[in-house]
Each structure stands twice: as structure tokens, then as C-alpha cells.
Design a protein around this motif. Sequence first.
Motif, PDB file in Angstrom:
ATOM      1  N   GLU A 202     -12.053  72.498 -64.177  1.00  0.00           N
ATOM      2  CA  GLU A 202     -11.693  71.580 -63.088  1.00  0.00           C
ATOM      3  C   GLU A 202     -11.359  72.318 -61.802  1.00  0.00           C
ATOM      4  N   ASP A 203     -10.834  73.540 -61.944  1.00  0.00           N
ATOM      5  CA  ASP A 203     -10.472  74.314 -60.748  1.00  0.00           C
ATOM      6  C   ASP A 203     -11.632  75.154 -60.218  1.00  0.00           C
ATOM      7  N   GLY A 204     -12.792  75.050 -60.902  1.00  0.00           N
ATOM      8  CA  GLY A 204     -13.979  75.726 -60.383  1.00  0.00           C
ATOM      9  C   GLY A 204     -14.195  77.126 -60.891  1.00  0.00           C
ATOM     10  N   TYR A 205     -13.615  77.458 -62.034  1.00  0.00           N
ATOM     11  CA  TYR A 205     -13.747  78.823 -62.560  1.00  0.00           C
ATOM     12  C   TYR A 205     -14.622  78.853 -63.812  1.00  0.00           C
ATOM     13  N   ALA A 206     -15.765  78.152 -63.705  1.00  0.00           N
ATOM     14  CA  ALA A 206     -16.694  78.094 -64.835  1.00  0.00           C
ATOM     15  C   ALA A 206     -17.270  79.473 -65.152  1.00  0.00           C
TER      16      ALA A 206
ATOM     17  N   LEU B 277     -14.313  71.456 -75.572  1.00  0.00           N
ATOM     18  CA  LEU B 277     -14.622  71.540 -74.136  1.00  0.00           C
ATOM     19  C   LEU B 277     -15.762  70.610 -73.713  1.00  0.00           C
ATOM     20  N   ILE B 278     -16.421  69.944 -74.672  1.00  0.00           N
ATOM     21  CA  ILE B 278     -17.606  69.133 -74.340  1.00  0.00           C
ATOM     22  C   ILE B 278     -17.302  68.061 -73.289  1.00  0.00           C
ATOM     23  N   SER B 279     -16.217  67.325 -73.487  1.00  0.00           N
ATOM     24  CA  SER B 279     -15.908  66.214 -72.571  1.00  0.00           C
ATOM     25  C   SER B 279     -15.644  66.691 -71.144  1.00  0.00           C
ATOM     26  N   PRO B 280     -14.717  67.656 -70.917  1.00  0.00           N
ATOM     27  CA  PRO B 280     -14.514  68.129 -69.543  1.00  0.00           C
ATOM     28  C   PRO B 280     -15.758  68.820 -68.983  1.00  0.00           C
ATOM     29  N   LEU B 281     -16.516  69.460 -69.834  1.00  0.00           N
ATOM     30  CA  LEU B 281     -17.727  70.147 -69.397  1.00  0.00           C
ATOM     31  C   LEU B 281     -18.746  69.156 -68.837  1.00  0.00           C
ATOM     32  N   VAL B 282     -18.973  68.049 -69.549  1.00  0.00           N
ATOM     33  CA  VAL B 282     -19.914  67.020 -69.083  1.00  0.00           C
ATOM     34  C   VAL B 282     -19.453  66.425 -67.760  1.00  0.00           C
ATOM     35  N   ARG B 283     -18.150  66.165 -67.635  1.00  0.00           N
ATOM     36  CA  ARG B 283     -17.612  65.621 -66.375  1.00  0.00           C
ATOM     37  C   ARG B 283     -17.905  66.561 -65.209  1.00  0.00           C
ATOM     38  N   CYS B 284     -17.701  67.849 -65.436  1.00  0.00           N
ATOM     39  CA  CYS B 284     -17.903  68.825 -64.363  1.00  0.00           C
ATOM     40  C   CYS B 284     -19.379  68.972 -64.003  1.00  0.00           C
ATOM     41  N   ILE B 285     -20.264  68.914 -64.988  1.00  0.00           N
ATOM     42  CA  ILE B 285     -21.703  69.015 -64.716  1.00  0.00           C
ATOM     43  C   ILE B 285     -22.150  67.887 -63.795  1.00  0.00           C
TER      44      ILE B 285
ATOM     45  N   GLN C  50     -27.016  69.496 -57.920  1.00  0.00           N
ATOM     46  CA  GLN C  50     -28.047  70.156 -58.704  1.00  0.00           C
ATOM     47  C   GLN C  50     -28.148  71.657 -58.424  1.00  0.00           C
ATOM     48  N   GLU C  51     -28.040  72.028 -57.125  1.00  0.00           N
ATOM     49  CA  GLU C  51     -28.268  73.421 -56.750  1.00  0.00           C
ATOM     50  C   GLU C  51     -27.000  74.282 -56.800  1.00  0.00           C
ATOM     51  N   ASP C  52     -25.876  73.691 -57.137  1.00  0.00           N
ATOM     52  CA  ASP C  52     -24.594  74.411 -57.150  1.00  0.00           C
ATOM     53  C   ASP C  52     -24.552  75.440 -58.297  1.00  0.00           C
ATOM     54  N   ASP C  53     -24.127  76.667 -57.972  1.00  0.00           N
ATOM     55  CA  ASP C  53     -24.014  77.732 -58.992  1.00  0.00           C
ATOM     56  C   ASP C  53     -23.050  77.335 -60.105  1.00  0.00           C
ATOM     57  N   LYS C  54     -21.980  76.618 -59.724  1.00  0.00           N
ATOM     58  CA  LYS C  54     -20.975  76.219 -60.726  1.00  0.00           C
ATOM     59  C   LYS C  54     -21.598  75.298 -61.773  1.00  0.00           C
ATOM     60  N   ARG C  55     -22.528  74.448 -61.329  1.00  0.00           N
ATOM     61  CA  ARG C  55     -23.216  73.568 -62.285  1.00  0.00           C
ATOM     62  C   ARG C  55     -24.050  74.399 -63.260  1.00  0.00           C
TER      63      ARG C  55
END
Length: 605
Positions: free
Chosen positions: A47-51, A74-82, A87-92
Motif C-alpha cells: 500500500e505504501d508503494g514498496y512492491a 497477500l493475494i487480496s492486497p496484491l490484487v487491489r494494488c495491481i 498499466q505502464e507503472d513499474d510498481k504494477r
Amino acid sequence: MPEERSQTTMAVDELQAIIQRCQILEEADFKGEDFNLFLVAGQKCLEDGYAAQLLEVIQNEKNKVIIKNMGWNLISPLVRCIFMYKQEDDKREHCLRILDQLAQICNPKELFLGLLEQIEQTSGDQVCQTVMLLLQPLQTVLLKLQNKKAYSVGLSLAMIMNQLTSLPVPYTKQQIQEDKLGLCQCCNAVVDFAKPFVNEVVKNMEKSSEYNDMELKEELLKFCMKSLKYPLLAAQLEQLEGIEEHPFRHFATEIIDILWNIRELMPLVVLHHKSKSPCWENQEFADIERKNSADSLACLSYLMFVQHFGIECFPVVFSPAYLLLCNMTHIEVLLKRTEESALSKGLDLFESSLLRMEDNSLLHDYLEFRDFINVPQDLVKIMTLCPMEHLRKKSLSILQLFIDKFDTQGKYTLFRCLLKTSNHAGVEGYIIKNIKDQIHLSLTEYDNMWFTGHHLISLLDLVLSLPEGAETDLLQNSDRIMASLNLLRYLVIKDCESDNQTGVWTTLTKIEQNFLKPLRVGLNMSKAHYEAEIKNKKENRKEAHSSNTVCSVTVSGEKMPAMTTGMQLQVLHSALFTFDLIESVLARVEELIEVKIKAVMDDNS
């Protein structure tokens, strides 16, 4: 900047702390508290952007046992963040790599449940996105499962299809091209997801002709049956100009291929049932299963015999009449529905089945099958009640096609049935015109016992009569009455009393008593009533000094929308015109009868 670094350090440090604590523990010693701490720390990193930092932790070989046991959380928070990142974001991209790593490392059973839960909880416009995102990791996990694999594959496919059925199926060319919710793309992705399991069944069947592990095959069959009902039954499957590869046509091809590969296509098409059907103790469940199965099988027949998907697999030994017999059950199922997609498929299947046959080749014996009586009655309902004009017109043309295929006894039996059951003057008028055409063929081209003599007299008893005698609503029944008068006029002109091939002269007294006299009385009563109504309206309009007074009027038992007096007068004059038309034909028939009888009397004298 220092504050941001400290927050970064906090999120990652908390994760590292729980990782270090768990590294010294044996797998069996992990506690519920450890799972919770790992979830909170991992979720905070996401959530804080440290994927990226979380990905490093997951990829670290030292942490493999921890991730194997705890990663699925981690599946649920992971899907929310994706879905949060563009689309082009490195974090994604980092999040997608984490998802891939979890699929490789995590306990398959735990991760399977986590992925399914995520699919179950999605809704609305995120259904297809979520399904397509999780299909690959779900497939990876299922391929690893050793126990209850077939059950798990079936559960996955059922969950996915149940979620997709909540979405509207794109129908028009524009809707298909836009694919706003992603359903077209998602359906084909689900087929790709199922392919490894299809291949497994095929490989096992090739190894042994007595393939005993039917569970996985049965689950794939259930998936195909569901897919036939949704989205294929609701989809527009005609080839559309401007769409190079129609997504639903591609999907249909894939479903047919699966059925062929698992050796279920021919049992479904020829025997009309799955090789194995569930036994339900609850009758309601059994009825639902039967209805769903009937819808799916009807769609399958449409795909094969109209769109020709898989037709190359179908044996060419069956006669057109037998194929019509097989398809009538499916046609009835489709014509009893109300959606345009299902009705049009039913009409197309009926039409294509009839076009394979030659005129007059269908034996009357087929009318002993229930479907052969029910389907034309369903056509009549579409012709008279369907709000879509193109389907009404098509139903009428197919009814005529159906009539043309029967032998003369079949036509005769069908006419009697439709006259008794249609309860619609327009349809009855249409059938009476067909009877006239058959009589004409009998008198001019070939002798036919069913449309001459005592058989015809029996049919004329139905045709040349008024439902309620002189009290019959002539306006509502005008189509039938005009067709009956035209038929009688034809018989009187074409069949001389000396020949009396049709038998009309033998039964003339009965016709006059049951039809002509009550019709004359009814016409006089109706004309007098409507003329009086017109007179009243004109007087009322004079009194009101206005033609814009709004009133209601009842015609043929139906209350019309509110109309001005002027509009009401138009309706009443139109009714009088109809009565005049009937009266003119009636007068001509009476005149012809009188002339013919007089000529015979003169000859005798």
C-alpha cells in the motif's frame, strides 16, 4: 526526505523483522500471530508503494519456507494494488511478478483457496479483469495439485462461470467490438485456462480405451454445458462484416473442440444427453438441471446445424426427416424463450432443418410426436405476440415452409389442429387460404382424397362457421370471415353441382344455416350499431362545438387510447368499411349460389 526514508524503513523494517523471527522457527512452529504480522507488514509495503522491496524478500531463497506457508495471505492486497496502478507503472509490474512468484512458491492448496476467494468476491466491471489476472496463477496451482485435482478444476471453472453470468453478453456489432466489460476476451482466456486439463484427459484416454478416471472429464463437460447456455445461447453468432475474428464464434469453436476431444460431442448431439448425469434427491434441483441441460443442448444443435461448427464430425447417414425429428425438441426449447437471441436461434434451426427436405416428403405420422404439434403452436405465438417485427415475419415464413414439407394427410391434420388452437383470426385466415390452395391443387393437378369429398366436408365444418353465431364480433374475426367467404366463393365457382368433387353442394344447406345466415344477421346488427355510434358522436361534437374533446372508445372488446371525437369517428368509419367489404363478398357468394342452383333447375326442367 528523511521523513520519507524513515517511513520506507519502517514498512520494510517491520517486514524484515517478522521474516527474521520466522527464519529461526521450524515450519511446524509457525503461529497464527506470525501469519497476522506477516500479512500486516506485507500489506503495508504494498500500500505504501514498496512492491520492489517486497519482491526482493519473496525472491530470497532463505525465505522460501516462510513464503510457502504465509504468502497466500497477500493475494487480496496484491490484487487491489495491481488495479490501483496504471498499466505502464513499474510498481504494477513488480506486483505482477510477486503474483507469479507466489504461484510458484506457495502451498498449492492454500493459494488455490486464496485465489478462488478473490474471484468469488469480485463484482461489477472488475469481474473480467480479476478473472483474467488470476487465471494464470490459478492454472499453475491446479497443475501442481495431487489430491482432488478434478474437484478443484471443476470448482474453479464453476466459480468463474458463475461470476461471468452476472454480466450482459455483448450482442450488436458495436458492443462486440467495444467489449466494455471484457467478457469476449475473458471467455476465450478461460478456454485457454482449461486446455492443459483437456490435454490430460485426452492423453489418459489414448493410453487406455477403458479410461476409468472420469471425474476430470465430467468437470470439463459441465464447463462446456455451462458455456453453451452462457454466453453462447445469448450471443450473436452470425459472421459480422468488419470483425475479422468474431470472439464468440472463436469461443464456440473451442467449446466444440473440447467436446470432440473428450468424446462427448456425438453423445450430446445424437443421444441428447450427457454420458453421465447427476442424480438429484431434490426435485427442484433436478428440474433446474434438466432445463439448463435442455438450453445447452439446443444451443449445441444450433451451432452444429446452422453455424456448422463441428459438422465435419457428424456422420452423414441420417435422413433429413430424422434430423428434423432430433432437432424438434431443441427448436421447441428455443421458441419457448422470449429473448431475441434464443428465438432467432430457434427459428434459424427450424428453417435450416426444413430446407434440407423436399416439399411433400414429410410423412403425416410425424404429427404423432408431441413436438410436431407444439412447435407450430409456438410459431403462432411468436407471429401474434412477439414485439419484434422481423421475428414475427420470419415465423410466418417458417410456418409456411413447415406446411409445405408435409404430405397431403399431414397438411390436412395440421390445418385442423391450427384452426382449433390458434385463437387468432389472422392466423385462421392464413390457414384457410392454405386450405383453398390445397383444394385448388386437388381440382386442377392431381386427385387428393384429403381435400375433396367427406374429408373436406369435415374440414369445412370448422372453416365455414361463426364462433358465436350472429353474436360473433365480426370486426375482430374479419380476417377469418373474409378468408372463409373467399374459399366458399372459389368452391361455388370451381366445382359444378353436377360434379360436386368437393362435396360443397351436398352440405350447402348446413353452410347456409351455420355460416351465411348468421353472418348476414350479424352484419346487419353490427352496421346498425356502428352507424348509431357515428350519429351519436356527430351530435355530441355539435353540442360541444369542438372536435378536440378527448374520450375513450372500445373496439372489439379492446379499450383504445384516449382519442378526440374526430379520431373516434375515423375508427368507426373504418369498421363500417370492413363490414361493407364483408357484405359485398357475402352478396357475391349468395348470388353465385343462386345462379348455379337456378341453372341446375332449368336443366332439370
